[in-house]
Write a protein that holds these residues in place. Structure first.
Motif, PDB file in Angstrom:
ATOM      1  N   ASP A 387       0.829  -1.203   0.000  1.00  0.00           N
ATOM      2  CA  ASP A 387       0.000   0.000   0.000  1.00  0.00           C
ATOM      3  C   ASP A 387       0.868   1.260   0.000  1.00  0.00           C
ATOM      4  OD1 ASP A 387      -2.736   1.066   0.140  1.00  0.00           O
ATOM      5  OD2 ASP A 387      -2.016   1.948   2.013  1.00  0.00           O
ATOM      6  N   ASP A 388       1.938   1.231   0.790  1.00  0.00           N
ATOM      7  CA  ASP A 388       2.866   2.369   0.808  1.00  0.00           C
ATOM      8  C   ASP A 388       3.464   2.606  -0.578  1.00  0.00           C
ATOM      9  OD1 ASP A 388       2.446   2.802   3.489  1.00  0.00           O
ATOM     10  OD2 ASP A 388       4.317   1.861   4.151  1.00  0.00           O
ATOM     11  N   LEU A 389       3.871   1.526  -1.205  1.00  0.00           N
ATOM     12  CA  LEU A 389       4.535   1.663  -2.510  1.00  0.00           C
ATOM     13  C   LEU A 389       3.577   2.193  -3.566  1.00  0.00           C
ATOM     14  CD1 LEU A 389       6.698  -1.608  -2.572  1.00  0.00           C
ATOM     15  CD2 LEU A 389       7.515   0.745  -2.300  1.00  0.00           C
ATOM     16  N   ILE A 390       2.379   1.643  -3.623  1.00  0.00           N
ATOM     17  CA  ILE A 390       1.480   2.077  -4.692  1.00  0.00           C
ATOM     18  C   ILE A 390       0.924   3.474  -4.402  1.00  0.00           C
ATOM     19  CG2 ILE A 390      -0.642   0.976  -3.833  1.00  0.00           C
ATOM     20  CD1 ILE A 390       0.576   1.414  -7.496  1.00  0.00           C
ATOM     21  N   SER A 391       0.801   3.823  -3.134  1.00  0.00           N
ATOM     22  CA  SER A 391       0.386   5.204  -2.815  1.00  0.00           C
ATOM     23  C   SER A 391       1.420   6.196  -3.337  1.00  0.00           C
ATOM     24  CB  SER A 391       0.244   5.378  -1.297  1.00  0.00           C
ATOM     25  OG  SER A 391      -0.806   4.570  -0.826  1.00  0.00           O
ATOM     26  N   ARG A 454       2.138  15.341  -0.385  1.00  0.00           N
ATOM     27  CA  ARG A 454       1.419  14.395   0.461  1.00  0.00           C
ATOM     28  C   ARG A 454       2.174  13.075   0.577  1.00  0.00           C
ATOM     29  NH1 ARG A 454      -4.454  15.492  -0.463  1.00  0.00           N
ATOM     30  NH2 ARG A 454      -3.634  15.523  -2.583  1.00  0.00           N
ATOM     31  N   LYS A 455       2.469  12.457  -0.568  1.00  0.00           N
ATOM     32  CA  LYS A 455       2.977  11.091  -0.563  1.00  0.00           C
ATOM     33  C   LYS A 455       4.406  10.979  -0.029  1.00  0.00           C
ATOM     34  CE  LYS A 455      -0.901   9.674  -2.286  1.00  0.00           C
ATOM     35  NZ  LYS A 455      -1.064   9.157  -3.628  1.00  0.00           N
ATOM     36  N   LEU A 456       5.231  11.949  -0.382  1.00  0.00           N
ATOM     37  CA  LEU A 456       6.657  11.865  -0.054  1.00  0.00           C
ATOM     38  C   LEU A 456       6.886  11.748   1.446  1.00  0.00           C
ATOM     39  CD1 LEU A 456       9.086  11.922  -1.901  1.00  0.00           C
ATOM     40  CD2 LEU A 456       9.240  14.389  -1.552  1.00  0.00           C
ATOM     41  N   GLY A 460       5.824   9.699   7.982  1.00  0.00           N
ATOM     42  CA  GLY A 460       7.244   9.926   8.239  1.00  0.00           C
ATOM     43  C   GLY A 460       8.146   9.478   7.107  1.00  0.00           C
ATOM     44  N   GLY A 461       7.593   9.487   5.889  1.00  0.00           N
ATOM     45  CA  GLY A 461       8.413   9.108   4.737  1.00  0.00           C
ATOM     46  C   GLY A 461       8.611   7.597   4.609  1.00  0.00           C
ATOM     47  N   ARG A 462       7.739   6.838   5.238  1.00  0.00           N
ATOM     48  CA  ARG A 462       7.891   5.378   5.253  1.00  0.00           C
ATOM     49  C   ARG A 462       7.877   4.785   3.837  1.00  0.00           C
ATOM     50  NH1 ARG A 462       3.219   3.121   8.510  1.00  0.00           N
ATOM     51  NH2 ARG A 462       2.194   3.110   6.469  1.00  0.00           N
ATOM     52  N   GLY A 463       6.907   5.222   3.031  1.00  0.00           N
ATOM     53  CA  GLY A 463       6.807   4.699   1.667  1.00  0.00           C
ATOM     54  C   GLY A 463       8.007   5.094   0.818  1.00  0.00           C
ATOM     55  N   MET A 503      16.069  15.054  -0.502  1.00  0.00           N
ATOM     56  CA  MET A 503      16.633  15.802   0.628  1.00  0.00           C
ATOM     57  C   MET A 503      16.428  17.297   0.442  1.00  0.00           C
ATOM     58  SD  MET A 503      17.719  13.882   2.940  1.00  0.00           S
ATOM     59  CE  MET A 503      18.524  15.189   3.903  1.00  0.00           C
ATOM     60  N   TRP A 504      16.675  17.753  -0.770  1.00  0.00           N
ATOM     61  CA  TRP A 504      16.522  19.182  -1.051  1.00  0.00           C
ATOM     62  C   TRP A 504      15.085  19.633  -0.764  1.00  0.00           C
ATOM     63  CZ3 TRP A 504      13.836  22.833  -3.595  1.00  0.00           C
ATOM     64  CH2 TRP A 504      14.432  24.098  -3.727  1.00  0.00           C
ATOM     65  N   LEU A 505      14.131  18.817  -1.211  1.00  0.00           N
ATOM     66  CA  LEU A 505      12.720  19.169  -0.985  1.00  0.00           C
ATOM     67  C   LEU A 505      12.398  19.191   0.500  1.00  0.00           C
ATOM     68  CD1 LEU A 505      10.807  17.179  -3.751  1.00  0.00           C
ATOM     69  CD2 LEU A 505      11.041  19.658  -3.566  1.00  0.00           C
ATOM     70  N   LEU A 506      12.909  18.221   1.238  1.00  0.00           N
ATOM     71  CA  LEU A 506      12.619  18.170   2.664  1.00  0.00           C
ATOM     72  C   LEU A 506      13.174  19.407   3.359  1.00  0.00           C
ATOM     73  CD1 LEU A 506      13.282  14.381   3.426  1.00  0.00           C
ATOM     74  CD2 LEU A 506      11.075  15.580   3.272  1.00  0.00           C
TER      75      LEU A 506
END
Lengths: 597, 597
Positions: A387-391, A454-456, A460-463, A503-506
């Protein structure tokens, strides 16, 4: 007239080498999907698309749909007969729940078939495609009574479904919805408002049309938290399942569009139409996104599908059309000119298409497997991972595969020179049809914002971490085989760019959210390049293994390796450029005062 | 309906800051082009395009041209009246020789006007555009008698001209031409054959149509060395200039095309039609390329023109359409949503358009100046230099500006979301119209081959060296101003990539010509990025200078500097990627056996 050949062999290769379908035979629905069954579905489904749908694609574009004064809509010649065959053969039932008359096969198998359907006739494929989305929402949040009342006929295809979100002033920003739902004493609602851009909104293919409609109930918050979802059938359905009175929803007009002419895009006027709340009040958006996510994958499939059929026809033309001489000397000295496939720049356009199509097919079927696994995998951890991957990858599949599908359709049209611009060759239709896929179900800009905003960072960035680990794992696996370095090395570099961009985006998106917005599309494309590259690494590994094992199908696997190499050389270089654009940030993008544009 | 505003101010800025029109007032034709005259032409020409041509663009697309049973063709409603106004105002006479009724103004001035014409109505602009090309060929190689007989009415516009190259089996490879010219006792020829894709081939705008037709005379070599060019008027012209008998050339059909519906694309059947040899026998290709080179610049203008008008409408929409909230907090808290121009990803699409359009306008007008200088500069050295530069840059202007024009039209359409896909908004027409410019007058792949295979090494690379020196000179000039570093530094890097790519082509194209073919399109785009970057450096310098000098027009020049910065950050990164693709060579591109596609 353009031709179409369902790429059954390549689909089977992907199901075997990338998806590993047989590994999952212990899961619900996968047990039935034996190699023989899958082969039969792909071959018979392919024939249906080649022989029934493809021949009415160009004529359907030219004729388009017709709305009559009573609000009824007629599809182009041949569509009703083709749809009857579709229903008769049960092609709409592949993935549906057996409880409602479906075959209960994995989503990944149905997705493979849906590519063929879109390639052969995208406008046709949208009718069952939207029906499936509507079924998914009813199945997910409908009451037992609603499922019983609506699903069997929808699964069969004698009824179809639609999604009603957009209004004239309200597209992406659904909080602006004005359609109202007034509660009635019997528990139903009266729905009033205007919906636009409703694909398959009115037509002559099915006996009833089940509209799923977003509206606000009286007193609901006037924002996205006040939206509910309603079932509004074209004909009311009696308790015995027979059709009752015509409901108060009428097609006010159909749009004149750039493409997908054979699919009726309707303005639907709801005038006190009877509707039934689907799921919980004020939770309509959540239910709608069940449809949306499946629909977004389906739109990614359309991107691939247009790239594939356009590529196939460009290859045929490049083999047949003679013009000029090979740069290295005449390839066919007896003729007055060589076939244009000898020219490197023509090859470039063909190889661009091939490298995208085969990579995208792998990514999409791998993504469809994750949908299956998210619902059916053996352990909660596996389901969560899938689910994480496809999200995470859904906006990439939708956005990247449709941007590239349009580009490949355009390049394939270019192979035809002037003839590509002429309607009768059919190439310009592919470009026009492909174009909508970048726009609907959330524009590709919205996909990029969904990915970055949203997804990234979800959970906590799990996906994101899981996905980066997955690609890193594939790279680690490849290290044992020197022959894979030509694809693994540039993939590793591109993955590094993706990690740096992440990283840059975060770091910079937090300080100024405009930085995230400014880099979103570049980031989506960067992830798309990595995602297809990951697939190419897996496919190249599988083809080397097959050749090592002495396969008799050397041509197929040798071609796969050439195409992998082409992808490595011609697609990966853009990763670094996309990272540089992203890291430029938002300053120059946002500096101009609105008045200065 | 889409709007259009002629960008007069920006044109004037380019004529001043980049072209330096006033420096050339000593040259033929330039003396008349005083600032006041140029301003009047741009303003009045702009108004004509805005008020007369733009209003019939969408309706012309919807109605298209109609062929009647007698072979005559009617243009859409309003076209004949608009064309009469065009002739009446003398808009077709700007650049023509005064000896034949023209105004003798510089090509650069006429080119500026032609951008406005294409933006407002590309299909309309093609009628006078093709007429100009035909005039150029007659002027260059026609006899005094032919010039006298045909040019005055063509210049006036009461007659129009066409170019007839393509046949069903023969596009790029003109050696395959089958149309025959049989000599007659009176010195004329009987022309027999079929020509296709003849733009403006038959219509109701002018009293006569002067077809220039490539054909082979009896006994001529059956290859490109045996092609002659003929004047074939629709109506024969009597010695007193009056119209005589209808000639044996008939429009057999008109094509149904993706776009430019209001321009009749004809199949012309020549059945013993009377033709007159234009120029020398068997030297037809040379004369045709006089037309072609001008036509290719004109097609580059169309790319810019579509990018410009699409951008303008996207800006209008992005200002008006409210949807969602700015990422940094509501821009308009009183309203329910913000205008979408607050969203960075929407800005990205707008700034992409702006940076291309303004850069391309500068490049095209600079290129048009070179055409003027090649014919009129004071010294042979200056004429040679200008000719070298424009020969090199013509395929870049044609190929890069049309590829980007299509991309910008598509991105601008994307700003509209679903509405962009609907015909009545007009955005999808810009995309369809822009598409042809990548195809006709030599596909962009042919442009790339012309650049790499012919122009790059012509005269020992003299033009290439001159161009690289020119850009290096601009970089040297910029070194004094630290503020220019943000554009100069990435330009220098991109120029380094271009030089490296040039070296690579010289070394590897010789060993294997497929390497040159495989890298041609990447090279053309790389040179396009550098060429627009060069223009942006000059424009940024001019805007800094204007601000330093205390201009009151700070908004204009500040916007120019923001856009220059955006170009530097978002366009230059692709240069390195293009070089990497080029240096990958042809191996993976050519490795696939034809049967394996």
């Amino acid at each position: 007239m353009p031709a179409y050949r369902a790429p059954v062999k390549d689909t089977q290769f992907v199901l075997d080498a990338v998806v590993g379908l047989e590994k999952y035979s212990n899961l619900e629905g996968f047990g039935q999907a034996t190699p023989d069954v899958v082969k039969a579905i792909l071959e018979e489904g392919g024939k249906f698309c080649e022989n029934v749908l493809a021949p009415i694609n160009l004529s359907g574009d030219i004729e388009g749909c017709t709305r009559h004064d009573d609000g009824s809509v007629t599809t182009p010649a041949g569509f009703k007969a083709a749809y009857d065959q579709f229903v008769e053969a049960g092609w709409g039932t592949l993935m549906a729940d057996e409880a409602f008359g479906g075959q209960g096969l994995p989503y990944v198998v149905g997705t493979a078939f849906s590519e063929y359907m879109s390639s052969s006739n995208m406008a046709f494929g949208m009718y069952p495609g939207l029906n499936e989305g509507a079924q998914a929402a009813i199945e997910a949040v409908g009451s037992a009574e609603q499922k019983h009342r609506f699903l069997p006929n929808m699964v069969k295809g004698v009824w179809t479904g639609t999604m009603n979100l957009t209004e004239p002033h309200c597209g992406t920003d659904l909080g602006l919805i004005r359609t109202r739902a007034a509660p009635q004493d019997d528990g139903s609602y009266k729905i009033t408002g205007t919906k636009i851009f409703i694909s398959a909104g009115e037509h002559d293919l099915s006996d009833n049309i089940i509209h799923l409609v977003l509206a606000k109930t009286s007193g609901a918050p006037d924002n996205v938290k006040g939206i509910s979802l309603f079932i509004v059938p074209k004909f009311l359905v009696n308790d015995d399942g027979s059709l009752g009175a015509r409901n108060g929803v009428v097609c006010g007009s159909i749009e004149h569009k750039m493409g997908i002419h054979a699919n009726a895009t309707c303005v639907l006027n709801y005038d006190g139409a009877t509707g039934y709340l689907l799921g919980e009040e004020n939770k309509g958006l959540r239910a709608m996104f069940i449809m949306m996510n499946a629909a977004r994958l389906g739109v990614g499939v359309q991107g691939l599908a247009m790239g594939e059929v356009a590529y196939q026809n460009a290859v045929d033309y490049a083999r047949d059309r003679t013009q000029g001489r090979a740069l290295t000397g005449p390839a066919d000295p007896a003729a007055k000119a060589d076939p244009i496939i000898v020219h490197p720049d023509v090859r470039r356009m063909l190889m661009d298409g091939r490298a995208f199509n085969e990579g995208a097919r792998a990514l999409i079927l791998w993504g469809a497997l994750q949908v299956d696994l998210a619902g059916k995998a053996a352990t909660p951890e596996e389901r969560q991972l899938a689910d994480d991957l496809i999200s995470l990858l859904t906006p990439v599949i939708k956005g990247y595969c449709t941007d590239l599908g349009y580009r490949i359709a355009t390049e394939s049209q270019q192979v035809f020179g002037g003839h590509g611009y002429i309607r009768e060759w059919g190439m310009e239709q592919f470009v026009r049809d492909a174009r909508i896929a970048q726009i609907y179900e959330g524009t590709n800009g919205i996909q990029a914002m969904d990915l970055v905003g949203r997804k990234l960072g979800a959970n906590g960035g799990r996906g994101t971490q899981a996905y980066l680990a997955l690609v890193n794992g594939a790279l680690a696996d490849a290290r044992g085989d020197e022959r894979l370095a030509e694809i693994a090395a540039p993939l590793e570099k591109a993955l590094g760019d993706l990690q740096a961009a992440t990283m840059w985006l975060l770091q910079n998106g937090l300080a100024n959210p405009n930085n995230a917005g400014a880099g979103a599309t570049a980031y989506l494309h960067l992830m798309g390049i990595v995602a297809l590259g990951h697939m190419w690494l897996l496919m190249a590994g599988a083809s080397h293994a097959a050749l090592d094992a002495g396969t008799t199908d050397t041509d197929f696997h040798t071609a796969k390796l050439v195409t992998a190499r082409y992808y490595a050389q011609r697609y990966f270089p853009d990763a670094r450029a996309l990272r540089a654009k992203l890291e430029a940030g938002s300053e120059a993008m946002m500096a101009m005062p609105v008045s200065a544009f």
